[in-house]
Design a protein around this motif. Sequence first.
Motif, PDB file in Angstrom:
ATOM      1  N   GLU A  45       0.819  -1.213   0.000  1.00 55.48           N
ATOM      2  CA  GLU A  45       0.000   0.000   0.000  1.00 55.48           C
ATOM      3  C   GLU A  45       0.856   1.267   0.000  1.00 55.48           C
ATOM      4  O   GLU A  45       0.529   2.252  -0.674  1.00 55.48           O
ATOM      5  CB  GLU A  45      -0.946  -0.003   1.202  1.00 55.48           C
ATOM      6  N   ILE A  46       1.964   1.259   0.736  1.00 52.03           N
ATOM      7  CA  ILE A  46       2.840   2.431   0.745  1.00 52.03           C
ATOM      8  C   ILE A  46       3.452   2.658  -0.636  1.00 52.03           C
ATOM      9  O   ILE A  46       3.502   3.792  -1.134  1.00 52.03           O
ATOM     10  CB  ILE A  46       3.940   2.290   1.821  1.00 52.03           C
ATOM     11  N   VAL A  47       3.915   1.589  -1.273  1.00 52.56           N
ATOM     12  CA  VAL A  47       4.477   1.718  -2.622  1.00 52.56           C
ATOM     13  C   VAL A  47       3.410   2.203  -3.597  1.00 52.56           C
ATOM     14  O   VAL A  47       3.670   3.055  -4.459  1.00 52.56           O
ATOM     15  CB  VAL A  47       5.075   0.373  -3.095  1.00 52.56           C
ATOM     16  N   ARG A  48       2.184   1.699  -3.456  1.00 55.07           N
ATOM     17  CA  ARG A  48       1.093   2.153  -4.327  1.00 55.07           C
ATOM     18  C   ARG A  48       0.846   3.651  -4.150  1.00 55.07           C
ATOM     19  O   ARG A  48       0.664   4.383  -5.139  1.00 55.07           O
ATOM     20  CB  ARG A  48      -0.183   1.366  -4.026  1.00 55.07           C
ATOM     21  N   GLN A  49       0.833   4.111  -2.907  1.00 57.62           N
ATOM     22  CA  GLN A  49       0.615   5.540  -2.661  1.00 57.62           C
ATOM     23  C   GLN A  49       1.734   6.385  -3.259  1.00 57.62           C
ATOM     24  O   GLN A  49       1.480   7.452  -3.832  1.00 57.62           O
ATOM     25  CB  GLN A  49       0.516   5.804  -1.156  1.00 57.62           C
ATOM     26  N   ILE A  50       2.972   5.925  -3.118  1.00 54.78           N
ATOM     27  CA  ILE A  50       4.101   6.689  -3.663  1.00 54.78           C
ATOM     28  C   ILE A  50       3.988   6.793  -5.178  1.00 54.78           C
ATOM     29  O   ILE A  50       4.142   7.875  -5.766  1.00 54.78           O
ATOM     30  CB  ILE A  50       5.441   6.039  -3.264  1.00 54.78           C
ATOM     31  N   ILE A  51       3.715   5.676  -5.846  1.00 57.00           N
ATOM     32  CA  ILE A  51       3.659   5.665  -7.306  1.00 57.00           C
ATOM     33  C   ILE A  51       2.441   6.438  -7.828  1.00 57.00           C
ATOM     34  O   ILE A  51       2.555   7.261  -8.745  1.00 57.00           O
ATOM     35  CB  ILE A  51       3.633   4.214  -7.832  1.00 57.00           C
ATOM     36  N   ASP A  52       1.264   6.180  -7.232  1.00 61.74           N
ATOM     37  CA  ASP A  52       0.023   6.735  -7.778  1.00 61.74           C
ATOM     38  C   ASP A  52      -0.282   8.150  -7.298  1.00 61.74           C
ATOM     39  O   ASP A  52      -1.012   8.888  -7.970  1.00 61.74           O
ATOM     40  CB  ASP A  52      -1.158   5.833  -7.420  1.00 61.74           C
ATOM     41  N   VAL A  53       0.250   8.534  -6.138  1.00 63.93           N
ATOM     42  CA  VAL A  53      -0.079   9.846  -5.578  1.00 63.93           C
ATOM     43  C   VAL A  53       1.149  10.758  -5.551  1.00 63.93           C
ATOM     44  O   VAL A  53       1.172  11.826  -6.174  1.00 63.93           O
ATOM     45  CB  VAL A  53      -0.675   9.714  -4.158  1.00 63.93           C
ATOM     46  N   THR A  54       2.202  10.333  -4.817  1.00 63.92           N
ATOM     47  CA  THR A  54       3.385  11.184  -4.659  1.00 63.92           C
ATOM     48  C   THR A  54       4.070  11.452  -5.993  1.00 63.92           C
ATOM     49  O   THR A  54       4.478  12.586  -6.284  1.00 63.92           O
ATOM     50  CB  THR A  54       4.392  10.528  -3.692  1.00 63.92           C
ATOM     51  N   PHE A  55       4.214  10.414  -6.820  1.00 65.21           N
ATOM     52  CA  PHE A  55       4.904  10.565  -8.099  1.00 65.21           C
ATOM     53  C   PHE A  55       3.939  10.867  -9.246  1.00 65.21           C
ATOM     54  O   PHE A  55       4.327  10.787 -10.415  1.00 65.21           O
ATOM     55  CB  PHE A  55       5.681   9.292  -8.445  1.00 65.21           C
ATOM     56  N   ALA A  56       2.701  11.236  -8.928  1.00 59.60           N
ATOM     57  CA  ALA A  56       1.682  11.401  -9.977  1.00 59.60           C
ATOM     58  C   ALA A  56       2.057  12.477 -10.987  1.00 59.60           C
ATOM     59  O   ALA A  56       1.727  12.365 -12.180  1.00 59.60           O
ATOM     60  CB  ALA A  56       0.332  11.723  -9.338  1.00 59.60           C
ATOM     61  N   LYS A  57       2.744  13.541 -10.524  1.00 58.62           N
ATOM     62  CA  LYS A  57       3.097  14.641 -11.422  1.00 58.62           C
ATOM     63  C   LYS A  57       4.465  14.449 -12.082  1.00 58.62           C
ATOM     64  O   LYS A  57       4.884  15.276 -12.890  1.00 58.62           O
ATOM     65  CB  LYS A  57       3.075  15.968 -10.657  1.00 58.62           C
ATOM     66  N   GLU A  58       5.137  13.376 -11.691  1.00 57.75           N
ATOM     67  CA  GLU A  58       6.437  13.084 -12.281  1.00 57.75           C
ATOM     68  C   GLU A  58       6.227  12.318 -13.595  1.00 57.75           C
ATOM     69  O   GLU A  58       5.104  11.902 -13.904  1.00 57.75           O
ATOM     70  CB  GLU A  58       7.272  12.242 -11.312  1.00 57.75           C
ATOM     71  N   PRO A  59       7.295  12.144 -14.380  1.00 59.45           N
ATOM     72  CA  PRO A  59       7.151  11.335 -15.600  1.00 59.45           C
ATOM     73  C   PRO A  59       6.508   9.985 -15.266  1.00 59.45           C
ATOM     74  O   PRO A  59       6.953   9.279 -14.365  1.00 59.45           O
ATOM     75  CB  PRO A  59       8.605  11.166 -16.066  1.00 59.45           C
TER      76      PRO A  59
END
Length: 239
Positions: free
Chosen positions: A28-42
């Motif tokens: 779940e933490i990895v999912r949040q990082i990829i889908d939310v935290t990194f959402a504006k990144e490439p």
Amino acid sequence: RIHQLGTTSLTFHGAEHSRFNHSLGVYEIVRQIIDVTFAKEPQLDPLERMVALCAALLHDLGHGPFSHAFEKVFGTDHEEYTQAIIIGNTEVSEVLSRVSDDFSLKVASIIKKNYPNQTLVKLISSQIDADRMDYLLRDAYYTGVSYGKFDLERILRVLRPSPDGNGVIVKYSGMHAVEDYIMSRYQMYQQVYFHPVSRSGEVLLWKILERAKKLYCAGYDFKVPPIQVLPFFVNEVSL
């Protein structure tokens, strides 16, 4: 059915949580990082996202009974066993192969830390990763201590993928949250993971496993003898 903290439950009796709980948390933490935290990144390729999530979910699959105590006595490595389960002739490998023929190899390479996109590797295995962040908070909760608490949400907000693709960086504004995380980890090791009662219980377990290993290597027959029922007598009670 593998306890997350081994003999620690001898000291902190609420610490009965499993590595399955922990694996769901890391996912779940990895999912949040990829889908939310990194959402504006490439954006990650959808397949790479799935590789990272599967690696997060399966990263502790190779742990044996009593986890690290077992590894110490029998010279095993849970990460090597994890890779063997993921790419071997197993049900897990069969499920992963439904995505693509080489999908299981990609998931295993994240565990092995040689996946080309090192940012995904560092999300699961580094000094500040989803694995450590989950087990600190989870272990603190189940042991009933306050040492392992830190601001997870703040850290997730300040993480960024490294521009060179070789890891994860932290915004300067989030350094206080990272310092708090580091101190929480230090305190958990001092007060929980290295607690004298837990450690002494682990030493006793080592000795038991070492003895069992020695007897097994010497060809000792571990067959359990049939149970002998001893006769007993019940005094009659007059009512």
